[in-house]
Write an enzyme that holds these catalytic residues in place. Sequence first.
Site, mmCIF file in Angstrom:
data_model
loop_
_atom_site.group_PDB
_atom_site.id
_atom_site.type_symbol
_atom_site.label_atom_id
_atom_site.label_comp_id
_atom_site.label_asym_id
_atom_site.label_seq_id
_atom_site.Cartn_x
_atom_site.Cartn_y
_atom_site.Cartn_z
ATOM 1 N N GLY B 221 0.827 -1.204 0.000
ATOM 2 C CA GLY B 221 0.000 0.000 0.000
ATOM 3 C C GLY B 221 0.863 1.256 0.000
ATOM 4 O O GLY B 221 1.952 1.289 -0.595
ATOM 5 N N SER B 222 0.408 2.243 0.723
ATOM 6 C CA SER B 222 1.047 3.557 0.652
ATOM 7 C C SER B 222 2.455 3.585 1.227
ATOM 8 O O SER B 222 3.199 4.537 0.961
ATOM 9 C CB SER B 222 0.182 4.585 1.371
ATOM 10 O OG SER B 222 -1.086 4.636 0.743
#
Lengths: 496, 491
Positions: B221-222
């Site tokens: 993810g981020s």
Amino acid sequence: MSQPAADSQLGQFSTNPPRELPTRRGTELALLAFAAFIVTCAFVLVEANQEQELTWSIFWYGVAYLGIFSVAHLAVRRWAPYADPLILPCVALLNGMGLVMIYRIDLALAEKAQQTGDSFTPDAPKQVLWTVISLALFLAVLILISDHRTLTRYAYTLGLVGIIALSLPAVLPRSLSEVNGAKVWLKFGFFSIQPGEFAKIALMIFFASFLVSKRDLFTVAGKRVLGVELPRARDLGPILIAAMACLGILVFEKDLGTALLFFGIVLVMLYVATERIIWVVVGLGMFAVGGIIAYNLFGHVQQRVANWIDPLATYDDPGGGYQIAQGLFGLGTGGMAGTGLGSGRPEMVPAANTDFITAALGEELGLIGLSAILLLYLLLAMRGMRSALAVRDTFGKLLGGGLSFAIVMQLFVIVGGVTKLIPMTGVTTPFLSRGGSSLLANYILIALLLRISDAARRPAAPSKPRPQQQAPLAEAHTVMVQRPDNMGGPGGGRGQ
Amino acid sequence: MNTPLRKVGVAMLAMVALLLVNTTYVQFVKADDYRTDGRNQRVLLEEYSRQRGQIVAGENGQVLAGVEPSNDKYEFTRTYLNGPVYAPVTGYYSIIYGATGIELAHDEVLNGSDPRLLVRRLSDMVTGRDPRGGNVQLTVRPSVQETAYKAMTDKGFHGSVVALDPKTGDILAMVSTPSYDPNRLAAHNGEKVRSAWAELTDKNGDKPMLNRAIRETYPPGSTFKLVTAAAALENGAGPDTPVTRAANVQVPGTSNTDLENFARQPCPGGTLKDALAFSCNTAFAELADQLGAEKLRETAANFGIGQQDLSVPMPVAPSGLGDLASTAELYQSGIGQRDVRLTPLQDALLSATVANGGVTMKPQLVKALLAPDLTPMEEFTPEELTGDPALSAANAEVLKDMMLASEDNTKGGGKRPGLKIASKTGTAEHGVNEKQTPPHAWYTAFAPADDPQIAVAVIVESGGDRGLAATGGSVAASIGRATINAAVGGG
């Protein structure tokens, strides 16, 4: 030397120096003490390495062991004073080491049973009990048979008894004759015996007696084929029939080890009696043919051979090489010096205290210890063979030779199987393996050997009348040898 | 008749001689083959009977795995202190099922068969002492490990926490939950061990024996934006480089696949720094596309991503970026989705690399191998993981500032005044229907920002206790901060 005239009417004794021979009972006692010392040390080692507290059980084993062989020694002193002084100590040491190893495996199996929650009954006390019973039988044989030549009177009876004993398990229903898949037992409620072990000795007596009474006919009365004197069928018939019957029964019982044992013994006795090597050649040829036929007919024979060629390859097969491989692993792990008594894992081999007891000993005592045990057997058999050579009557020679050879043959079949020299067949290791029948039978064998060696070394007994049932011709060869020139008394001319 | 008897005597001699020769062959020539055959359990059993060395950790040498005398044939039982806490590190040591973890990786030292222990074994033999195995000293700090484990298990989270010393690569904590108690597998009661094994390996269960920290890869993810940002910085961008503020972009080459910011908000700021601080997806998607696959991959490789043979010394599952063949893939991979897969350990390395001025240190779990008398046999020195720094020291400083800003925007408990943490959160979609599957919550951070002593990565699988509403900040951040606090004191 001092009284050659006294022997004059007893030709068969005249080759012996007539002076008073030392009995060597003192030597025997010292060697027995030495054997007891080794066995005691072995027991203590097992206890120490298994980190057991020194228990009373070891004390009782020690007392039982000393008691058994003290009585045996005294019996030999009383009833066979001239017997070979090495035979009994050899047996004592072997039996003692067997007890130590059975006790040691008991400890391991007890621990295993404790972990799995199974019940466990130790084998060592039973083995001690069997040793005591064996001793009683040993004494009985020594006392009842004061002269081994009296056995010839019962030769045919013993032969018949032997065949019946051998065939009984084959005809009886499985419930009365089968233990762990081997149909070679007679079960009487709580205890069971292997009649084959006793049949072995009975049949050897029969063969020896029969061959001695016919041995001259074998070489003179037959036809000459290809330069070989073949005996007439009616002379050789009974022994061939007896031998074939035995082998047939054993093959039917799938007891290949005992069959191999019988075959070897019969062959050797035939050779010794006839002095014709052709019998061995013919016998081995027949064996080869029989082996090939058996291999093609029976799945279990093929399996045995496959396990022999590569036990590691058939490791996981049912009835495969697992047991032999485990035995080899144990021997390999033991290596030269062994793991030490009580420090190995001999219980990992199935049947470690019966068929594979030499693998257990090899693991914990190493190559050195196992070699010592093999040499101990050789020493025992060679002393027996020496007695056979020295004894004056042909029956004694043949029986003594057969009995001595039987010891080595048993050893060869079982140790050869365990160490992958020959295909594995189950026979017991004399004196070492757990089991009453084998112990009883082998003690009878030893009693007979002691009796023969006593006769061989006993100085002339002038008062004893010469047994008349001996065929004069049979003694001819023995009298010819080893006579110093100065000893040619009036009796010396006999048989020449 | 004596002649044939003598010949039979010779035959007997020959038979016994044959037995002796063959026994010599078996016990001398072939002995080693038989002894070392895998199916020969004797050697193994002997090993089990030897006093196995200890696995220790921390300055006080806290014993994580030791032995207790047992009354059966194996003499010693392996015992684990706080078994479930340290299971991902120690592994188990089972008579039936073998070993894993450090127990397996340094088995030779622990069981005493390491050649370097030979001389000591010989002297033990002479002095009559029972031979013992050597010890393994770990880099793990018990306070950090236990805090992280407690933080994860208090809420029943599935996932992992990895903490590193960014300057040395020492692994300070390696937690995987749910865990298991290796004592159950080290027991000598075969029946109990088998039933424990059946339970722990149940296919429908929680896979407690899976070491999620190094053997499982997740979409990062981020948190992966650290890699994308580093690549941008290394390729000429600065913190003030303008980036898109769009709330959503259509993924090029697709008809209706939108890539949107969290909560479909436009990005609050228009610079690269703002984009990282507010974790704006659209900016990083475009950034990744502008950089192209090659540059992204190069920077990722310098972080250690894609390395196939890493071991700590347990083998680490390789992390990877996927194909990056099309613009669409670049868009989605730039924000750590699509085929990007990182192990939690690799995710911790992202922060650690920034903390260490752009240089990734090789993660290492073992500090030293010790002889039974605790004298060192081998000590491990820090080494770099990859040939090139992932980013320059100056850019690392820039990225640190961006991470500090990100931490300021991150909610969640555990913040401590006076402790400057640089961090990045992640909320990774996964599953077949990614919008309906609770996302993985990530948090990767290091602290103190001015003198980094610890870098952590936290992953809480599938939303933890927040379900679909989970974010890295709300679920994972507090665990990461608790772990950091345990390491830098006062936690």
